[in-house]
Scaffold this motif. Structure first.
Motif, PDB file in Angstrom:
ATOM      1  N   CYS A   2      23.522 -13.469  -5.743  1.00 19.83           N
ATOM      2  CA  CYS A   2      24.382 -13.466  -6.925  1.00 19.83           C
ATOM      3  C   CYS A   2      24.031 -12.264  -7.805  1.00 19.83           C
ATOM      4  O   CYS A   2      22.899 -12.104  -8.222  1.00 19.83           O
ATOM      5  CB  CYS A   2      24.161 -14.768  -7.705  1.00 19.83           C
ATOM      6  SG  CYS A   2      25.227 -14.945  -9.125  1.00 19.83           S
ATOM      7  N   GLU A  13      35.303 -15.139  -5.816  1.00 20.12           N
ATOM      8  CA  GLU A  13      34.635 -15.758  -4.670  1.00 20.12           C
ATOM      9  C   GLU A  13      33.348 -15.015  -4.315  1.00 20.12           C
ATOM     10  O   GLU A  13      32.352 -15.619  -3.941  1.00 20.12           O
ATOM     11  CB  GLU A  13      35.569 -15.800  -3.450  1.00 20.12           C
ATOM     12  CG  GLU A  13      36.740 -16.764  -3.603  1.00 20.12           C
ATOM     13  CD  GLU A  13      37.871 -16.203  -4.479  1.00 20.12           C
ATOM     14  OE1 GLU A  13      38.016 -14.970  -4.585  1.00 20.12           O
ATOM     15  OE2 GLU A  13      38.585 -17.024  -5.076  1.00 20.12           O
ATOM     16  N   CYS A  17      27.727 -17.986  -6.964  1.00 18.47           N
ATOM     17  CA  CYS A  17      26.467 -18.183  -6.265  1.00 18.47           C
ATOM     18  C   CYS A  17      26.446 -19.535  -5.561  1.00 18.47           C
ATOM     19  O   CYS A  17      25.732 -19.720  -4.595  1.00 18.47           O
ATOM     20  CB  CYS A  17      25.299 -18.121  -7.247  1.00 18.47           C
ATOM     21  SG  CYS A  17      25.199 -16.574  -8.129  1.00 18.47           S
ATOM     22  N   LEU A  18      27.195 -20.501  -6.076  1.00 17.35           N
ATOM     23  CA  LEU A  18      27.233 -21.839  -5.504  1.00 17.35           C
ATOM     24  C   LEU A  18      28.457 -21.974  -4.617  1.00 17.35           C
ATOM     25  O   LEU A  18      29.433 -21.250  -4.762  1.00 17.35           O
ATOM     26  CB  LEU A  18      27.306 -22.888  -6.628  1.00 17.35           C
ATOM     27  CG  LEU A  18      26.186 -22.871  -7.651  1.00 17.35           C
ATOM     28  CD1 LEU A  18      26.484 -23.855  -8.770  1.00 17.35           C
ATOM     29  CD2 LEU A  18      24.857 -23.208  -6.998  1.00 17.35           C
ATOM     30  N   ASP A  19      28.419 -22.948  -3.738  1.00 14.41           N
ATOM     31  CA  ASP A  19      29.599 -23.179  -2.912  1.00 14.41           C
ATOM     32  C   ASP A  19      30.666 -23.897  -3.744  1.00 14.41           C
ATOM     33  O   ASP A  19      30.387 -24.480  -4.782  1.00 14.41           O
ATOM     34  CB  ASP A  19      29.261 -23.953  -1.645  1.00 14.41           C
ATOM     35  CG  ASP A  19      28.670 -25.326  -1.924  1.00 14.41           C
ATOM     36  OD1 ASP A  19      29.277 -26.090  -2.703  1.00 14.41           O
ATOM     37  OD2 ASP A  19      27.606 -25.633  -1.366  1.00 14.41           O
ATOM     38  N   ASP A  20      31.900 -23.847  -3.264  1.00 16.15           N
ATOM     39  CA  ASP A  20      33.026 -24.428  -3.993  1.00 16.15           C
ATOM     40  C   ASP A  20      32.814 -25.906  -4.299  1.00 16.15           C
ATOM     41  O   ASP A  20      33.176 -26.385  -5.368  1.00 16.15           O
ATOM     42  CB  ASP A  20      34.324 -24.264  -3.195  1.00 16.15           C
ATOM     43  CG  ASP A  20      34.784 -22.824  -3.115  1.00 16.15           C
ATOM     44  OD1 ASP A  20      34.335 -22.014  -3.962  1.00 16.15           O
ATOM     45  OD2 ASP A  20      35.582 -22.509  -2.220  1.00 16.15           O
ATOM     46  N   GLU A  21      32.229 -26.624  -3.375  1.00 15.62           N
ATOM     47  CA  GLU A  21      31.999 -28.054  -3.561  1.00 15.62           C
ATOM     48  C   GLU A  21      31.045 -28.310  -4.732  1.00 15.62           C
ATOM     49  O   GLU A  21      31.275 -29.200  -5.548  1.00 15.62           O
ATOM     50  CB  GLU A  21      31.422 -28.640  -2.270  1.00 15.62           C
ATOM     51  CG  GLU A  21      31.423 -30.145  -2.227  1.00 15.62           C
ATOM     52  CD  GLU A  21      30.977 -30.650  -0.871  1.00 15.62           C
ATOM     53  OE1 GLU A  21      29.982 -31.402  -0.849  1.00 15.62           O
ATOM     54  OE2 GLU A  21      31.609 -30.290   0.147  1.00 15.62           O
ATOM     55  N   GLN A  22      29.995 -27.542  -4.823  1.00 15.56           N
ATOM     56  CA  GLN A  22      29.020 -27.705  -5.908  1.00 15.56           C
ATOM     57  C   GLN A  22      29.644 -27.342  -7.257  1.00 15.56           C
ATOM     58  O   GLN A  22      29.443 -28.045  -8.251  1.00 15.56           O
ATOM     59  CB  GLN A  22      27.776 -26.844  -5.652  1.00 15.56           C
ATOM     60  CG  GLN A  22      26.673 -27.036  -6.650  1.00 15.56           C
ATOM     61  CD  GLN A  22      25.992 -28.390  -6.549  1.00 15.56           C
ATOM     62  OE1 GLN A  22      26.088 -29.084  -5.560  1.00 15.56           O
ATOM     63  NE2 GLN A  22      25.308 -28.772  -7.607  1.00 15.56           N
TER      64      GLN A  22
END
Length: 123
Positions: A2, A13, A17-22
């Motif tokens: 990040c 996108e 730094c985090l995935d979309d779910e998080q």
């Protein structure tokens, strides 16, 4: 990796730094802005040393305005003003005994906030 300082020229996108779910989970759990505003306002009340001194005194016992004024070396008017702020923010409650009004902490949440804050600053 990040790189927040390099956000210019990259897509969102690429920046996350985090995935979309998080990110969605955090977003879904975020309190409403109104609740966050109320929380910020509550913490502003704790931002005044005089009010903290009053709350700290009330940790030990309920007190009347005169006792607090003597204990804190303040005028009764100044103590009353700060008690009004604390009462309006549901941090202190009062009871009357004849003409005397006694103040105490509203509940154990207030006690916990003060005690945890003191533990933090003592570290």
């Amino acid at each position: 990796m990040c790189f927040g300082s390099r956000m210019k020229g990259i897509t969102m996108e690429e920046y996350l730094c985090l995935d979309d779910e998080q990110v969605k989970k955090i977003s879904d759990e975020m309190p409403l802005d109104e609740m966050l505003y109320d929380l910020a306002e509550l913490y502003k009340v704790f931002g005044d040393t005089t009010r903290i001194r009053i709350l700290y005194a009330l940790l030990e016992s309920e007190l009347c305005v005169n006792d607090m004024a003597v204990l804190l070396n303040m005028s009764q008017t100044a103590v009353s003003h700060q008690l009004r702020v604390l009462k309006n923010n549901k941090l202190v409650k009062f009871r009357k005994e004849g003409k005397i009004v006694f103040y105490s902490l509203s509940d154990d949440h207030v006690r916990s906030i003060i005690e945890i804050g003191m533990e933090h600053v003592e570290e």
